[in-house]
Design an enzyme around this catalytic site. Structure first.
Site, PDB file in Angstrom:
ATOM      1  N   ASP A 181       0.823  -1.203   0.000  1.00  0.00           N
ATOM      2  CA  ASP A 181       0.000   0.000   0.000  1.00  0.00           C
ATOM      3  C   ASP A 181       0.861   1.259   0.000  1.00  0.00           C
ATOM      4  O   ASP A 181       1.932   1.302   0.595  1.00  0.00           O
ATOM      5  CB  ASP A 181      -0.889  -0.019   1.251  1.00  0.00           C
ATOM      6  CG  ASP A 181      -1.763   1.200   1.376  1.00  0.00           C
ATOM      7  OD1 ASP A 181      -2.640   1.381   0.514  1.00  0.00           O
ATOM      8  OD2 ASP A 181      -1.573   1.972   2.329  1.00  0.00           O
ATOM      9  N   GLU A 219       1.067  -0.460  -5.129  1.00  0.00           N
ATOM     10  CA  GLU A 219       0.078   0.582  -5.354  1.00  0.00           C
ATOM     11  C   GLU A 219       0.869   1.883  -5.479  1.00  0.00           C
ATOM     12  O   GLU A 219       1.206   2.521  -4.476  1.00  0.00           O
ATOM     13  CB  GLU A 219      -0.924   0.667  -4.206  1.00  0.00           C
ATOM     14  CG  GLU A 219      -2.058   1.648  -4.519  1.00  0.00           C
ATOM     15  CD  GLU A 219      -2.491   2.508  -3.340  1.00  0.00           C
ATOM     16  OE1 GLU A 219      -3.488   3.216  -3.481  1.00  0.00           O
ATOM     17  OE2 GLU A 219      -1.826   2.466  -2.293  1.00  0.00           O
TER      18      GLU A 219
END
Length: 747
Positions: A417, A470
């Site tokens: 993330d 990401e």
């Protein structure tokens, strides 16, 4: 009170300020009146009287003298003892209530951490640090118990507190390995399931901390860590694990179902209650198999105090959240997925951590895991702290954690993330709010080095797994090997495609012709990275509404637009990811605190979208042209990307065998196109193998009666062409059938 140690040192011990209690407690050889003697000292805060007891019963118990009123006892054995033999004894203690207990002395046991462990930990290369730090069930010299170890180099003292010692910090102060900064103690007779924390003192300040390496924890909002044995589960996924080592995922179909376990489905009898991992395993696997997904991606499962963070503000990096069950329950979940041919990807958050007092924040009273300077160490947008990637022990903590999930839980991939926030020192900061690197630039060189090392270790140690970034900027070579200058990720989310496509699909079809480039631009850079096309949870929260509600037009057009969006996505180069609920066109924006709107499947409209996605997954799996060459320009050809006035696209997808190809045509307006000319490379029959406008999907059922014969009419720079019907707000897919004889009337 006569003793063999300075009373000032004893006072430091009982005041909880001694960093090496083992220097006082336990067995020690001393010089007494010119003779060598054995001194045994014990810390028994609640003891009134105590004896040293021979476990074999061959030597009579020897009474101990209390040398400090706070419960420090000592006894001397003047007789010579073999100094190279283990010293075995127990302590018999009478407490203030007259109760008698016989216990093993924690300070007679040798350390678990070796000099080599400490060297690797300080160097930042102890990749299985989770096998030494934290709480580990052990048997030492025939005595069962738990070894506790934690990193807190700047702490004055650290004690283990738990339900086994009445949460008393005076009972089990830990020994410090100097200068390494790691503390440990073996506490006999502590069993699995015991709750504990660390009482960490720095100067006059102290705080109770959960174990950074704890394997299990209480259900939030309670915060104690729990002793747990992760090695007792019996796995049954050997076949999957062996096959995974040989799998080249770049050439395989990947369709990821992104799931938040707490809100996928709730208990029917009580919608406020979560399903547990085992219940989810059976229900979720049945659904995923029915829909044809290849992988489940689970939002972060590291223990987190706030459910509203969806797991993205992790406190227990090594503890699978207890909201849905025990560690072996999640192992069962992964195991059953593998037995049914489904991979498991875990969302992982090494970019930041929350400020909760029981967590990593100022763990030893100083900025240990984070930076002291808020210009380097704080995400003001998220109210979280940034890891200090330049500190070897922090880097070791995170990389070990990534390897831990592959090792102990058999997961198949990690989605990392907020990578962009790690790469840039000025991420979401104004001038003056960040510190440049040593070259004056904005690149976070230490985070970059960390990410490269992370990916190198993951791929070297667990062949066949993958990492996903990401990353929302144009940082080059994110998914390229580190030896070519890349960051080493396997895949990268294509945030550019997501933003452009979603923005385009929001527009009323009458205006789409003026924004045609939002569809075509992605193919300019589509092969610069190994992309995953994501329509994730981020696209259905924070007031955006569900994907269905974002589509323009009346009811029919909304559903048609959504089916078209998915059809375009599934035929575009790149692997696929779709968030739960979107695949049956949930109306409501995602709510982490409630079940999905499964009752909508009573309606043909929603069942139609669900069938469409299932068929797209089937198409992705069965057609090599849609998955074998996702990351190379040889797998894609434009037929016509210039028809902006009618808002149509047509293109070819090819497999590794270039003769295996599909023709895809998309119509982004509600106007049906009849006798629509599409150039093709071969003169043969083209079977219509998919049509998002099928009545099966609640479409208008406009199509091509099963297929179309190519004609010797040049179009789009190709020698042959098809005259097709393009349904409104729909995509159609054609596959050449060279084995079908051409009828005479079609010549």
């Amino acid at each position: 009170m006569r003793t063999t140690i300075p009373l000032g040192e004893v006072s430091t011990l009982v005041e909880g300020r001694h960093e090496s209690p083992n220097r006082i407690l336990g067995p020690h050889w001393v010089n007494r009146d010119g003779r060598t003697a054995l001194a045994i000292r014990a810390l028994l805060p609640h003891g009134v009287r105590a004896w040293v007891v021979d476990p074999t019963g061959k030597i009579a118990p020897r009474p101990m003298r209390k040398i400090h009123p706070q419960g420090v006892f000592e006894v001397l054995y003047p007789a010579p003892v073999e100094r190279d033999q283990p010293i075995r004894y127990q302590l018999r203690v009478v407490d203030r209530y007259g109760r008698v207990n016989t216990v093993d002395d924690p300070y007679r046991f040798p350390p678990f951490l070796t000099d080599y462990d400490l060297y690797l930990l300080n160097e930042g290369t102890h990749w299985q640090s989770y096998n030494k730090l934290g709480a580990h069930l052990r048997t030492v010299d025939g005595v069962e118990g738990v070894n506790f170890a934690v990193w807190a180099p700047n702490a004055t003292s650290v004690s283990v507190i738990g339900d086994f010692n009445d949460w008393d910090p005076h009972r089990h102060p830990m020994r410090k390995h100097i200068p390494a900064g790691f503390w440990e103690i073996f506490i006999p007779h502590v069993k699995e399931g015991a709750m504990y924390k660390y009482r960490v003192r720095c100067g006059d300040h102290w705080e109770d901390k959960s174990d950074p390496y704890g394997f299990y924890a209480e259900v939030p909002p309670r915060t104690a860590s729990i002793v747990y044995n992760l090695d007792k589960y019996q796995w049954h996924d050997h076949e999957w694990m062996e096959r995974r080592k040989r799998t080249n995922w770049f050439e395989q179909p990947i369709s990821i179902y992104e799931v938040h376990l707490g809100s996928w489905r709730r208990r029917e009898s009580d919608p406020t209650q979560w399903l547990n991992y085992r219940e989810l395993a059976h229900q979720l696997i049945d659904y995923v198999k029915h829909m044809g997904y290849t992988h489940i991606e689970v939002l972060p499962l590291g223990e987190h105090p706030l459910s509203a963070s969806w797991g993205y503000q992790t406190v227990g990096y090594y503890a699978v959240t207890s909201r849905y069950g025990r560690p072996e329950d999640f192992m069962y979940f992964v195991d059953l997925c593998h037995q049914h041919g489904i991979g498991v990807i875990l969302d992982w958050v090494p970019a930041h951590f929350p400020k909760d007092g029981h967590g990593l924040r100022r763990f030893d009273g100083t900025a240990l895991y984070e930076h002291e300077d808020p210009r380097q160490g704080e995400h003001k947008d998220w109210g979280t702290l940034i890891f200090n990637y330049g500190r070897y022990e922090v880097r070791n903590f995170l990389i070990s954690n990534a390897l831990f999930w592959f090792d102990k839980y058999h997961v198949d991939g990690l989605r990392i993330d907020a990578v962009a926030s790690m790469l840039y020192l000025d991420y979401s900061r104004r001038d003056g709010e960040w510190i440049p690197n040593e070259y004056g630039g904005r690149e976070n060189l230490k985070a970059i080095a960390f990410l490269k090392m992370l990916n190198e270790q993951v791929h070297a140690r667990f062949p066949g797994v993958f990492t996903i970034a990401e990353e929302s900027t144009a940082w080059p070579a994110v998914s390229r090997p580190t030896y070519t200058g890349g960051l080493g990720f396997s895949f990268k989310w294509n945030m550019g495609w997501m933003n452009d496509t979603r923005r385009y699909m929001h527009r009323d079809p009458i205006h789409r012709k003026y924004h045609h480039d939002e569809l075509t631009f992605s193919l300019i850079y589509a092969f610069h990275e190994n992309f995953i096309l994501p329509l994730s949870h981020d696209e259905v929260v924070h007031g955006k509404g569900s994907l269905l509600s974002q589509m323009p037009g009346d009811l029919w057009q909304k559903f048609a637009n959504l089916r078209l969006l998915y059809s375009y996505m599934w035929t575009h180069p790149g692997k696929k990811l779709l968030f739960m609920g979107s695949d049956f066109a949930q109306w409501d924006e995602w709510n982490y605190d409630a079940s999905l709107q499964w009752d909508l499947l009573r309606w043909e409209t929603h069942r139609g979208v669900q069938k469409c996605v299932a068929d797209l997954n089937h198409l992705l799996r069965t057609e090599p042209a849609l998955h074998e060459v996702d990351f190379d320009g040889r797998g894609f050809e434009w037929i016509d990307c210039h028809n902006w006035q009618e808002s149509t696209l047509s293109y070819i997808r090819r497999a590794k065998n270039p003769q295996d190809f599909l023709v895809i045509c998309c119509n982004f307006t509600p106007v049906p196109r009849f006798s629509f000319r599409v150039g093709v490379p071969e003169l043969c029959y083209y079977q219509e193998i998919f049509n998002s406008d099928s009545e099966y999907y609640w479409g208008s059922n406009l199509g091509n009666a099963g297929g179309v014969w190519a004609e010797e009419i040049p179009a789009h720079g190709r020698p042959f062409s098809l005259s097709v019907v393009l349904p409104p707000l729909a995509a159609v897919v054609f596959k050449p059938r060279r084995d079908r004889p051409r009828p005479t009337q079609a010549v």
